[in-house]
Motif scaffolding. Structure first.
Motif, short mmCIF file in Angstrom:
data_model
loop_
_atom_site.label_atom_id
_atom_site.label_comp_id
_atom_site.label_asym_id
_atom_site.label_seq_id
_atom_site.Cartn_x
_atom_site.Cartn_y
_atom_site.Cartn_z
N GLN A 150 0.83 -1.21 0.00
CA GLN A 150 0.00 0.00 0.00
C GLN A 150 0.86 1.26 0.00
OE1 GLN A 150 -2.64 -0.50 3.40
NE2 GLN A 150 -4.37 -0.78 2.03
N ILE A 151 1.92 1.23 0.81
CA ILE A 151 2.81 2.38 0.88
C ILE A 151 3.49 2.60 -0.46
CG2 ILE A 151 4.93 3.25 1.96
CD1 ILE A 151 4.08 1.82 4.51
N LYS A 154 1.11 4.24 -2.86
CA LYS A 154 0.95 5.67 -2.62
C LYS A 154 2.15 6.45 -3.15
CE LYS A 154 -1.92 5.11 1.52
NZ LYS A 154 -2.00 5.30 2.99
N GLY A 195 3.92 14.49 3.32
CA GLY A 195 3.07 13.92 4.35
C GLY A 195 1.63 14.40 4.22
N ASN A 196 1.44 15.56 3.62
CA ASN A 196 0.09 16.06 3.38
C ASN A 196 -0.65 15.25 2.33
OD1 ASN A 196 0.51 18.15 5.22
ND2 ASN A 196 1.28 19.55 3.64
N PHE A 197 0.08 14.41 1.60
CA PHE A 197 -0.52 13.58 0.56
C PHE A 197 -0.51 12.10 0.95
CE2 PHE A 197 1.35 17.36 -1.31
CZ PHE A 197 0.30 17.87 -2.05
N LYS A 198 -0.67 11.87 2.27
CA LYS A 198 -0.80 10.52 2.84
C LYS A 198 0.46 9.68 2.64
CE LYS A 198 -5.83 10.42 2.27
NZ LYS A 198 -6.99 9.66 1.74
N LEU A 199 1.62 10.35 2.65
CA LEU A 199 2.89 9.63 2.59
C LEU A 199 3.82 10.22 3.66
CD1 LEU A 199 4.19 7.32 0.91
CD2 LEU A 199 5.35 9.10 -0.39
N PRO A 200 3.59 9.88 4.93
CA PRO A 200 4.39 10.45 6.02
C PRO A 200 5.81 9.92 6.01
CG PRO A 200 2.93 8.75 6.87
CD PRO A 200 2.56 8.95 5.43
N SER A 203 6.44 6.22 6.37
CA SER A 203 6.28 5.43 5.14
C SER A 203 7.54 5.47 4.29
CB SER A 203 5.09 5.95 4.33
OG SER A 203 3.88 5.78 5.03
#
Length: 242
Positions: A150-151, A154, A195-200, A203
């Motif tokens: 999943q990571i 993304k 990180g604002n795009f769901k990839l902190p 990850s």
């Protein structure tokens, strides 16, 4: 991308008089039931039964091996079915035989339905573009958990390519040279918080551990100001000019 297995649910009593010992007993009982269910599923529950098993150890081992082979066969058949369904009459080639052998050896142990769809796409890509997926990439994919996949998915959605280099990159910032009439810093840096795009950052550490991402940031080099810069992102190409 993948659905997690259903967790063990421990019923909570509403009575406030339930002792710690009773809570612990309930937890142990529930855990034991789960272990027994796993043992039954994989044919390893002979010593957990109240009566002596009818079959010998070697017979039980052969039965378990047969079930294992049957499941492997079903896994491969499902992956081939998914790959076939995804095809749209694209021009195809002949994948390398050694590659196919390694693919089947690895893919047969993929049980998760979401991961099976991912392996099906890998097979389709290799058929339509032989040599596009290395054996090393297959090994990384084999060791990857659904959460790690999943990571990666993304990160791939955020990756782009620019200039004459077609390799995929994650842009994290831009550094520009200030003009001669600027005061203060010679360079201005603009950072992009992915990180604002769901990839902190956590990850990114996972991708680094998998060897899919460099541990340190890399500079692309100086970009020409005069000519537009071709930027490819999510199958779309734009020409950027300062």
């Amino acid at each position: 991308m993948a659905k997690a297995g259903k967790p063990v649910v421990i019923d909570q009593e509403t009575s406030s008089t339930k002792t710690a010992h009773e809570k612990k007993s309930s937890y142990i009982k529930d855990s034991a039931s789960r272990i027994q269910a796993i043992a039954q599923t994989y044919g390893l529950d002979a010593l957990l039964q109240s009566e002596a098993p009818e079959k010998s150890a070697i017979e039980r081992a052969l039965l378990r091996e047969r079930r294992h082979k049957e499941q492997r066969q079903k896994n491969l058949e499902q992956i081939l079915k998914l790959a076939h369904i995804s095809c749209k009459d694209e021009t195809a080639g002949d994948p390398d035989q050694d590659w196919l052998y390694r693919f089947f050896e690895m893919a047969q142990d993929i049980h998760n339905s979401s991961m099976q769809r991912l392996w099906a796409q890998v097979l389709k890509r290799e058929v339509t573009n032989p040599g596009s997926t290395s054996m090393k990439a297959l090994k990384v994919l084999q060791d990857m958990t659904p959460k790690e996949a999943q990571i990666l998915q993304k990160a791939s959605a955020l990756a782009c390519s620019y200039g004459g280099d077609s390799s995929r990159k994650l842009l994290v910032g831009l550094r520009a040279n200030n003009g001669i009439f600027s005061f203060g810093k010679r360079h201005t840096t603009s950072n992009l918080n992915i990180g604002n795009f769901k990839l902190p950052y956590s990850s990114l550490l996972v991708l680094i551990e998998l060897g899919l991402l460099h541990a340190t940031e890399l500079e692309s080099g100086e970009i020409e100001v005069e000519s537009p810069l071709p930027l490819s992102y999510q199958a779309k190409t734009s020409h950027c000019k300062s």
